[in-house]
Motif scaffolding. Sequence first.
Motif, mmCIF file in Angstrom:
data_model
loop_
_atom_site.group_PDB
_atom_site.id
_atom_site.type_symbol
_atom_site.label_atom_id
_atom_site.label_comp_id
_atom_site.label_asym_id
_atom_site.label_seq_id
_atom_site.Cartn_x
_atom_site.Cartn_y
_atom_site.Cartn_z
ATOM 1 N N MET A 155 0.813 -1.014 -0.100
ATOM 2 C CA MET A 155 -0.155 -0.180 -0.089
ATOM 3 C C MET A 155 0.783 1.465 -0.059
ATOM 4 S SD MET A 155 -3.036 1.319 2.753
ATOM 5 C CE MET A 155 -4.277 2.481 2.213
ATOM 6 N N ALA A 156 0.590 2.128 -0.868
ATOM 7 C CA ALA A 156 1.533 3.536 -1.080
ATOM 8 C C ALA A 156 0.387 4.439 -0.348
ATOM 9 C CB ALA A 156 1.395 3.889 -2.498
ATOM 10 N N GLN A 157 1.015 5.140 1.005
ATOM 11 C CA GLN A 157 0.273 6.285 1.554
ATOM 12 C C GLN A 157 1.295 7.314 1.418
ATOM 13 O OE1 GLN A 157 -0.895 5.272 5.529
ATOM 14 N NE2 GLN A 157 -1.608 3.067 4.865
ATOM 15 N N GLY A 158 0.704 8.404 1.535
ATOM 16 C CA GLY A 158 1.553 9.590 1.447
ATOM 17 C C GLY A 158 1.553 10.493 2.685
ATOM 18 N N THR A 159 2.536 11.342 2.708
ATOM 19 C CA THR A 159 2.965 12.363 3.715
ATOM 20 C C THR A 159 1.878 13.409 3.502
ATOM 21 O OG1 THR A 159 4.740 13.587 2.216
ATOM 22 C CG2 THR A 159 5.316 11.870 3.873
ATOM 23 N N LYS A 181 -8.115 1.523 -4.222
ATOM 24 C CA LYS A 181 -8.134 2.696 -3.576
ATOM 25 C C LYS A 181 -9.446 2.477 -2.825
ATOM 26 C CE LYS A 181 -7.439 7.414 -3.047
ATOM 27 N NZ LYS A 181 -6.569 8.629 -3.720
ATOM 28 N N PRO A 182 -9.215 2.141 -1.302
ATOM 29 C CA PRO A 182 -10.560 2.169 -0.494
ATOM 30 C C PRO A 182 -11.371 3.213 -0.629
ATOM 31 C CG PRO A 182 -8.405 1.289 0.667
ATOM 32 C CD PRO A 182 -8.030 2.241 -0.792
ATOM 33 N N GLN A 183 -11.150 4.483 -0.534
ATOM 34 C CA GLN A 183 -11.711 5.479 -0.394
ATOM 35 C C GLN A 183 -11.071 6.700 -1.219
ATOM 36 O OE1 GLN A 183 -13.475 7.617 3.370
ATOM 37 N NE2 GLN A 183 -11.962 9.014 2.615
ATOM 38 N N ASN A 184 -11.825 7.229 -2.157
ATOM 39 C CA ASN A 184 -11.436 8.502 -3.020
ATOM 40 C C ASN A 184 -12.249 9.528 -2.842
ATOM 41 O OD1 ASN A 184 -9.970 9.817 -4.773
ATOM 42 N ND2 ASN A 184 -10.179 8.430 -6.579
ATOM 43 N N MET A 185 -11.702 10.758 -2.950
ATOM 44 C CA MET A 185 -12.610 11.795 -2.937
ATOM 45 C C MET A 185 -12.346 12.615 -4.050
ATOM 46 S SD MET A 185 -13.264 14.989 -0.363
ATOM 47 C CE MET A 185 -14.108 14.303 0.688
ATOM 48 N N SER A 186 -13.411 12.729 -5.205
ATOM 49 C CA SER A 186 -12.867 13.196 -6.518
ATOM 50 C C SER A 186 -14.093 13.475 -7.223
ATOM 51 C CB SER A 186 -11.872 12.384 -7.211
ATOM 52 O OG SER A 186 -11.713 13.019 -8.620
ATOM 53 N N ASN A 187 -14.306 14.516 -8.144
ATOM 54 C CA ASN A 187 -15.592 14.687 -8.945
ATOM 55 C C ASN A 187 -15.113 14.169 -10.442
ATOM 56 O OD1 ASN A 187 -17.716 15.397 -7.410
ATOM 57 N ND2 ASN A 187 -17.070 17.767 -7.303
ATOM 58 N N ASN A 188 -13.958 13.506 -10.544
ATOM 59 C CA ASN A 188 -13.372 13.056 -11.585
ATOM 60 C C ASN A 188 -13.712 11.537 -11.691
ATOM 61 O OD1 ASN A 188 -12.731 15.395 -13.221
ATOM 62 N ND2 ASN A 188 -10.649 14.539 -13.690
ATOM 63 N N ALA A 189 -14.937 11.011 -12.306
ATOM 64 C CA ALA A 189 -15.045 9.662 -12.298
ATOM 65 C C ALA A 189 -15.395 8.976 -13.589
ATOM 66 C CB ALA A 189 -16.737 9.705 -11.544
ATOM 67 N N GLU A 225 -3.645 2.181 -3.075
ATOM 68 C CA GLU A 225 -3.376 3.778 -2.829
ATOM 69 C C GLU A 225 -4.079 4.370 -1.657
ATOM 70 O OE1 GLU A 225 -4.236 8.018 -5.023
ATOM 71 O OE2 GLU A 225 -4.192 5.921 -6.156
ATOM 72 N N GLY A 226 -3.457 4.984 -0.813
ATOM 73 C CA GLY A 226 -4.076 5.702 0.426
ATOM 74 C C GLY A 226 -4.779 6.872 -0.201
ATOM 75 N N ALA A 227 -5.137 7.614 0.830
ATOM 76 C CA ALA A 227 -5.730 9.014 0.655
ATOM 77 C C ALA A 227 -5.524 10.101 1.731
ATOM 78 C CB ALA A 227 -7.403 8.993 0.498
ATOM 79 N N ILE A 283 -10.778 4.522 7.156
ATOM 80 C CA ILE A 283 -11.075 3.415 6.289
ATOM 81 C C ILE A 283 -10.222 3.637 4.980
ATOM 82 C CG2 ILE A 283 -13.210 2.931 6.956
ATOM 83 C CD1 ILE A 283 -14.363 3.991 4.083
ATOM 84 N N ALA A 284 -9.465 4.642 4.819
ATOM 85 C CA ALA A 284 -8.631 5.004 3.618
ATOM 86 C C ALA A 284 -6.972 4.857 3.912
ATOM 87 C CB ALA A 284 -8.809 6.619 3.257
ATOM 88 N N ASN A 285 -6.565 4.801 4.978
ATOM 89 C CA ASN A 285 -4.835 4.868 5.228
ATOM 90 C C ASN A 285 -4.763 3.737 6.527
ATOM 91 O OD1 ASN A 285 -3.718 6.898 3.419
ATOM 92 N ND2 ASN A 285 -5.184 8.316 4.821
#
Length: 489
Positions: A1-5, A33-41, A131-133, A146-148
């Motif tokens: 899993m890739a998480q970010g700073t 990606k467990p949870q994404n926040m985006s209006n690009n779908a 991928e984390g969020a 639930i995202a990281n």
Amino acid sequence: MAQGTGSDVGKSLLVAGLCRIAKRRGLSVAPFKPQNMSNNAAACADADGSWGEIGRAQALQARAAGIAPHVDLNPVLLKPQSDARAQVIVHGRAIGTEDAAAYMAGRRRLLPAVLDSFARLTAAHDLVIVEGAGSPAEVNLRARDIANMGFARAAGVPVVLVGDIDRGGVSAALVGTRAVIDPADAAMIVGFAINKFRGDATLFDAGVLAIERATGWRCFGVIPWLDAAARLPAEDAVVLERPVARRGGGVKIVAPMLSRLANFDDADPLRSEPGVEFDFIPPGRPIPRDADAVILFGTKSTIADLAFLRAQGWDHDILAHARTGGRVLGVCGGFQMLGRVIRDPRGIEGPPGEAAGLGLLDIETEMLPGKRVRPVAGRCARTGASVSGYEIHSGRTTGAALERPMLTLEDGPDGAIGGLIEGTYVHGLFVDDDFRRAWLDRLGVAPSPLIYDDAVEAALDEVADGIARAVDVDALFAAARAPGWSPDA
């Protein structure tokens, strides 16, 4: 899993590149990606043959992996409608709209759906790259996460922490994350990677060593700034705030940067055309008078963004552009804005109400419960050029202008034409080379050799090559574990 700073450190691109590398090695690989926040779908299929939505980044990662996009790749998608409210989509389908506080308080209830999707993917593939969020350092959100780390701990997935050196302070970001997260969460992290390095990476060798000593984590690599990333479809609205590289000359096409702009990656093929100068117009700037065409892209809150558009004075600019013979195209919510009125009596996209549109097309729209999500194909009614794309929209549009549709789809007409004013519900139109060339030809743009899908494939390969040169991929893939792993085992 890739998480970010933090957000926008390059997690999505790293996952896409690693998926392409794994595919090249003959592995069956899937992004997640467990949870994404985006209006690009993106519209994609479910197991029962119906269609749902996932984040656009996961669709691109699926392409890198050589698999068809599927709702399990992004089981929870949040589509912001305002600063404090979002539509919640689970396994591709909207289940309601929630205030941020209510969602944060109850989102742990969605973890079973997330784990179900993850289980299906791990059963079907050799490797799943998650991928984390945002960042695990947002410790105020950890309790119901639930995202990281909430996902990583529940699923038993080792984590690689990604830092962005281009924004500065990468050492503090990595070491600081180690300092503030729970020790049990920190134990899930098997190493780190540094992204977006410009110049000679050996100059940061001492910095890498200092981070390794301070955290106890190994470095998997220092990834250079990858120019090819700019040629891939954009997911995060952060990219819209960056300056556009100017080629000089060409037809000028502009699009207002609405506050809830959705599926703005519809513009990416136009931005890649050598004969086009494309620009997103930010708030506070007028639409240029010398624009050859104005495009109104989709929005998650059509009535609210109509008010936003008027607050910028863009309505006057667009009407003046149309009166002087300029072309205007509306896509999805932008199509609805071109009509006479938009009604939302049930509060589907925000507070109940209605608003006058720009009046450039004789149509009106009423927002209704439910959402139309599907792939489409057909032809341009004007030119006969082939068309393919997808629909993701709420609302029913009626009116006399529909009698002259913009597109003739396999199951009926779509959109409307009123002279140089056009509107459609179909996203992804400009990806189709035939349609894009025919549409640009009417603006006087000479056909270019651009084959957009091939350009995306080439960019994915270039990104994968750059990551493969910089990262110890063998060690990274060797760090993968079967689901349920624990650092204490």
